[in-house]
Design an enzyme around this catalytic site. Structure first.
Site, PDB file in Angstrom:
ATOM      1  CG  HIS A 143      -1.050   1.053  -1.529  1.00  8.22           C
ATOM      2  ND1 HIS A 143      -1.661  -0.721  -0.940  1.00  8.22           N
ATOM      3  CD2 HIS A 143       0.652   1.036  -2.336  1.00  8.22           C
ATOM      4  CE1 HIS A 143      -0.195  -1.290  -2.153  1.00  8.22           C
ATOM      5  NE2 HIS A 143       0.490  -0.757  -2.935  1.00  8.22           N
ATOM      6  CG  ASN A 201       2.650  -6.732  -0.719  1.00  8.50           C
ATOM      7  OD1 ASN A 201       0.895  -7.970  -0.452  1.00  8.50           O
ATOM      8  ND2 ASN A 201       2.482  -5.414  -0.883  1.00  8.50           N
ATOM      9  CE1 TYR A 253       4.028  -8.015  -7.684  1.00  2.95           C
ATOM     10  CE2 TYR A 253       4.063  -7.606  -5.463  1.00  2.95           C
ATOM     11  CZ  TYR A 253       3.520  -7.673  -6.540  1.00  2.95           C
ATOM     12  OH  TYR A 253       2.499  -6.560  -6.434  1.00  2.95           O
ATOM     13  NE  ARG A 263      -4.076  -5.489  -0.032  1.00  2.00           N
ATOM     14  CZ  ARG A 263      -2.556  -4.986  -0.668  1.00  2.00           C
ATOM     15  NH1 ARG A 263      -2.332  -5.429  -1.165  1.00  2.00           N
ATOM     16  NH2 ARG A 263      -1.949  -3.920   0.522  1.00  2.00           N
TER      17      ARG A 263
HETATM   18  C1  NOJ Z   1       3.731  -3.556  -4.040  1.00  2.00           C
HETATM   19  C2  NOJ Z   1       2.796  -2.444  -4.183  1.00  2.00           C
HETATM   20  O1  NOJ Z   1       1.735  -2.552  -2.727  1.00  2.00           O
HETATM   21  C3  NOJ Z   1       2.667  -1.950  -5.258  1.00  2.00           C
HETATM   22  O2  NOJ Z   1       2.293  -0.819  -5.112  1.00  2.00           O
HETATM   23  C4  NOJ Z   1       3.273  -2.472  -6.552  1.00  2.00           C
HETATM   24  O3  NOJ Z   1       2.558  -1.488  -7.300  1.00  2.00           O
HETATM   25  C5  NOJ Z   1       3.554  -3.361  -6.844  1.00  2.00           C
HETATM   26  N1  NOJ Z   1       4.514  -4.039  -5.565  1.00  2.00           N
HETATM   27  C6  NOJ Z   1       3.928  -4.043  -7.804  1.00  2.00           C
HETATM   28  O4  NOJ Z   1       5.365  -3.259  -8.172  1.00  2.00           O
END
Ligand code: NOJ
Length: 505
Positions: free
Chosen positions: A123, A310, A312, A78
């Site tokens: 992006h 996404n 984390y 991606r």
């Molecule tokens: C989400 C973002 O899409 C990406 O650009 C970024 O580097 C990562 N999170 C990590 O923070």
């Protein structure tokens, strides 16, 4: 409990990146400036004054990037297209053939190596020329984004079958126009994020329909958007207000975009209620949350073929009576956020690893949006160490997060179709510069050749890809079978009467 098992045959494993974070070549071969180019060129804006001018130099290193992907055994890659590299002024009257050639080289290289391209159209690196006419606050961007997307479908769509329109629209709206930490640095937390989100949703829907009407039949791909989501765990499970608060947090964070798209074309009820009610208490003539017409709702509903996101980390959410002024998207949620200090830290304070949150989040998406096909389009951890080839913390992150994804798939029946690690290599982490290292490969940013070195986590992730998950290791498997006919079974009393046995000798 650690869980062993594998994903189905057609599960797709990959890694993610984005143009501004890796390409460099910021003004090479006719590329136009983006809002990130201009922002990073002002000293003091980014940690250690980092810029994306060279970054990983991927603009000049297509072969090296493909080599890493092959070594990983990645099924997909991606990456994003830089809008100002293709249209230097943002408009389709300024097509930069060098930019087009770069992406053709990358896409062809991927296909030649059996790696499926997943392409993000936007992006965050908006052409500066379009910021100059108001950026995402201007309705004009809807047509302009559409004409860029149309060009990309036409140019690359014979080979690209998986498109993402906008990366983390919720972060763009809040960081770009709410707290203003990201360019264009608009600090209007009470209303701009809502207005911008409204336009982003329309722009996304417009591009979806273009794909649907003009390209889907001949090209046969899928198209979606990918919001950022953190799981929200209620602070006190026995307190209904905290449970509501956690839901409210998720609706404001992600339902903001996915409720209209995956449900009814409209914002979540809780957003309409809270923002409307608070706007009234603030003596405003109308809600700070804009309203869609019936026609717009119809146009937006259903404009994603799959659910990408996404993720984390996790937040602990508690109900809170927030102040009415200043007007703020954050206050509108009426929540307070904390974390558990026992969670390990990482390079970014908001990114503490909490693997179990992923399983809960996947289940929430399944329940909330009626079991859609789900792709985790980014997941990973940043560490501060400059040289972290022995990156055990990252291995632990992937080992535990992927295991929770596996439980969600195998035990809970979540329709999970793919997993992408962030990131292929260390890169430019926005305002945090080059300190947080998210890569499976290390980049030496002091060396003009930007050498790429696999970290241990790359070897580990390659193994997961090869095994298509986390099967029980052979040596740990429970063994069934029989001993030979003349095998002697007996009981030994020595442990029970040690003294008497001793005396007999
Ligand atoms: C989400 C973002 O899409 C990406 O650009 C970024 O580097 C990562 N999170 C990590 O923070």
């Amino acid at each position: 409990m650690y869980f062993y098992g594998t994903f189905p045959e057609d599960f797709t494993w990959g890694v993610s990146s984005s143009a501004y974070q890796i390409e460099g070549g910021w003004d090479a071969d006719g590329k136009g400036p983006s809002i990130w180019d201009n922002f990073t060129h002002v000293p003091g804006n980014v940690n250690n004054n980092g810029t994306g001018d060279i970054a990983c130099d991927s603009y000049n290193r297509v072969e090296e990037d493909i080599y890493m992907l092959r070594a990983l055994g990645a099924k997909n890659y991606r990456f994003s297209l830089s809008w100002p590299r293709i249209f230097p002024t943002g408009r389709n009257n300024s097509i930069n053939s060098h930019g087009v050639a770069y992406y053709n080289r990358l896409i062809d290289g991927l296909i030649a190596n059996n790696i499926t391209p997943i392409v993000t159209l936007y992006h965050w690196d908006l052409p500066q020329a379009l910021q100059d006419i108001g950026g995402w606050e201007s309705n004009e961007l809807i047509d302009l984004f559409n004409s860029f997307a149309d060009f990309c479908f036409q140019t690359f769509g014979d080979r690209v079958k998986f498109w993402i329109t906008i990366n983390e629209p919720n972060i763009i709206a809040w960081m770009g126009y709410g707290n203003g930490l990201f360019p264009p640095n608009v600090k209007e937390p009470g209303s701009a994020p809502y207005r911008v989100a409204h336009i982003l949703l329309k722009a996304h829907a417009r591009v979806y329909h273009t794909y649907d009407d003009k390209y889907r039949t001949s090209q046969g791909g899928v198209i979606a958007l990918c919001p950022f989501i953190s799981w929200a765990e209620p602070k006190t499970l026995s307190d209904p207000r905290d449970i509501e608060a956690a839901d409210s947090y998720l609706q404001f964070l992600v339902g903001w975009f996915t409720h209209p798209i995956f449900k009814n074309g409209d914002y979540p009820e809780v957003m309409k209620w809270k923002v409307g009610n608070r706007s009234e208490l603030q003596n405003l003539p109308s809600s700070r949350l804009p309203v869609f017409t019936a026609e717009e709702r119809e146009y937006i509903r259903g404009t994603a073929d799959v659910f990408c996101f996404n993720t984390y980390s996790t937040k602990i959410v508690k109900y809170s009576t927030t102040p009415l002024t200043p007007f703020s998207y954050e206050y509108d949620q009426e929540v307070s956020l904390t974390f558990d200090s026992s969670w390990p830290s990482s390079a970014l304070p908001a990114h503490r690893p909490v693997a179990w949150g992923l399983r809960r989040l996947l289940n929430w998406i399944k329940e909330e949006y009626r079991n859609p096909p789900i792709y985790i389009s980014e997941n990973g951890v940043g560490e501060k160490a400059k040289s972290d080839v022995d990156d055990n913390a990252r291995i632990f992150y992937y080992k535990t997060y992927i295991d929770e994804a596996l439980k969600a798939y195998k035990v809970d029946g979540v329709n999970l179709k793919g997993y992408n690690a962030w990131s292929l290599m260390d890169n430019f982490e926005w305002v945090d510069g080059y300190d947080p290292r998210f890569g499976l490969h290390q980049i030496d940013f002091d060396n003009p050749n930007r050498p790429r070195t696999p970290k241990r986590s790359a070897v580990y992730y390659a193994e997961i890809i090869r095994n298509n998950g986390i099967p029980l290791p052979k040596e740990d498997e429970f063994l069934y079978g029989e001993f030979p006919e003349n095998f002697l079974w007996s009981a030994h009393l020595g442990q029970i009467f040690p003294h008497s046995l001793k005396n007999r000798q």
